[in-house]
Scaffold this motif. Structure first.
Motif, short mmCIF file in Angstrom:
data_model
loop_
_atom_site.label_atom_id
_atom_site.label_comp_id
_atom_site.label_asym_id
_atom_site.label_seq_id
_atom_site.Cartn_x
_atom_site.Cartn_y
_atom_site.Cartn_z
N ARG A 135 0.83 -1.21 0.00
CA ARG A 135 0.00 0.00 0.00
C ARG A 135 0.86 1.26 0.00
O ARG A 135 0.60 2.20 -0.75
N THR A 148 -7.64 -5.63 0.49
CA THR A 148 -7.12 -4.55 -0.34
C THR A 148 -7.16 -5.03 -1.78
O THR A 148 -6.43 -5.96 -2.14
N TYR A 206 -9.98 -0.46 -0.43
CA TYR A 206 -9.82 -1.15 0.86
C TYR A 206 -11.19 -1.40 1.46
O TYR A 206 -12.05 -0.52 1.44
#
Length: 213
Positions: free
Chosen positions: A159, A182, A196
């Protein structure tokens, strides 16, 4: 180019009554609530076009992947690149540790650089192996969807990298709850979006038991 989605799933809650930092240690499976979390993930992804389910070799990840794979009639694959980050403190009881415990020379000597981090696998290494696993899953599921069950630190490294942020961070700020998802969507090999979600939010520790509260 066909669009492909790779879902990065963090495992569910682990049965760990002694508060051990278990890391890559064997024998740490899901708690009863963790199994319920895995079922919630399976329900959330059951109607998706998932053609591949792959998990870290650790027991908690394999158990999180199992309900979804069973629902879809798939086998759970294993990819070592999805494993938890290595940590020199594995086996220690650090939950709730105070200054005295953290000043133990055996611990303190590994805390000199939080940017790497100095106490475990570098964030760059976590990112690179996760990117390789994601690329392999994207190619194998081209035009469809794949699910990769991994662990908080490696997923968060992905991320941070995708958001072009420094990989070092305060672990307390991670948006990667237990059994969270995710979802990375690719157009060919180009990332075009990520989302998410927390399909097991109602089961998270501290969540309200009253619907709508």
């Amino acid at each position: 180019m066909p669009r492909t989605t790779v879902h990065l799933v963090r495992h569910g809650e682990v049965h760990n009554p002694d508060g051990i930092l278990y890391g890559r240690l064997p024998g740490y499976g899901l708690s009863e609530r963790g199994h319920a979390m895995a079922t919630s993930v399976a329900a959330a992804l059951a109607d998706h076009d998932v053609v591949r389910v792959v998990a870290s070799p650790l027991q908690r990840a394999q158990e999180t992947a199992a309900p979804l794979a069973e629902t879809l009639g798939l086998e759970v694959g294993t990819d070592e690149r999805l494993i938890e980050a290595d940590n020199r403190f594995e086996g220690r009881r650090l939950a709730g540790a105070g200054p005295r415990e953290l000043l133990d020379p055996a611990i303190l000597r590994h805390l000199y650089n939080p940017l790497t981090p100095s106490w475990g696998e570098p964030f760059t290494q976590q990112r690179d192996r996760m990117f390789a696993a994601i690329a392999a899953a994207r190619q194998a599921a081209e035009g469809h969807e794949a699910v990769l069950v991994s662990h908080q630190s490696p997923i968060w490294a992905v991320r941070r990298a995708l958001q072009r942020k420094p990989l070092w961070h305060d672990p307390r700020t991670r948006e990667c709850s237990l059994a969270s998802v995710t979802s990375l969507t690719f157009d060919g090999d180009r990332l075009v979006g990520h989302v998410y979600s927390e399909p097991a939010a109602a089961l998270l520790p501290g969540a309200s038991a009253v619907p709508g509260a």
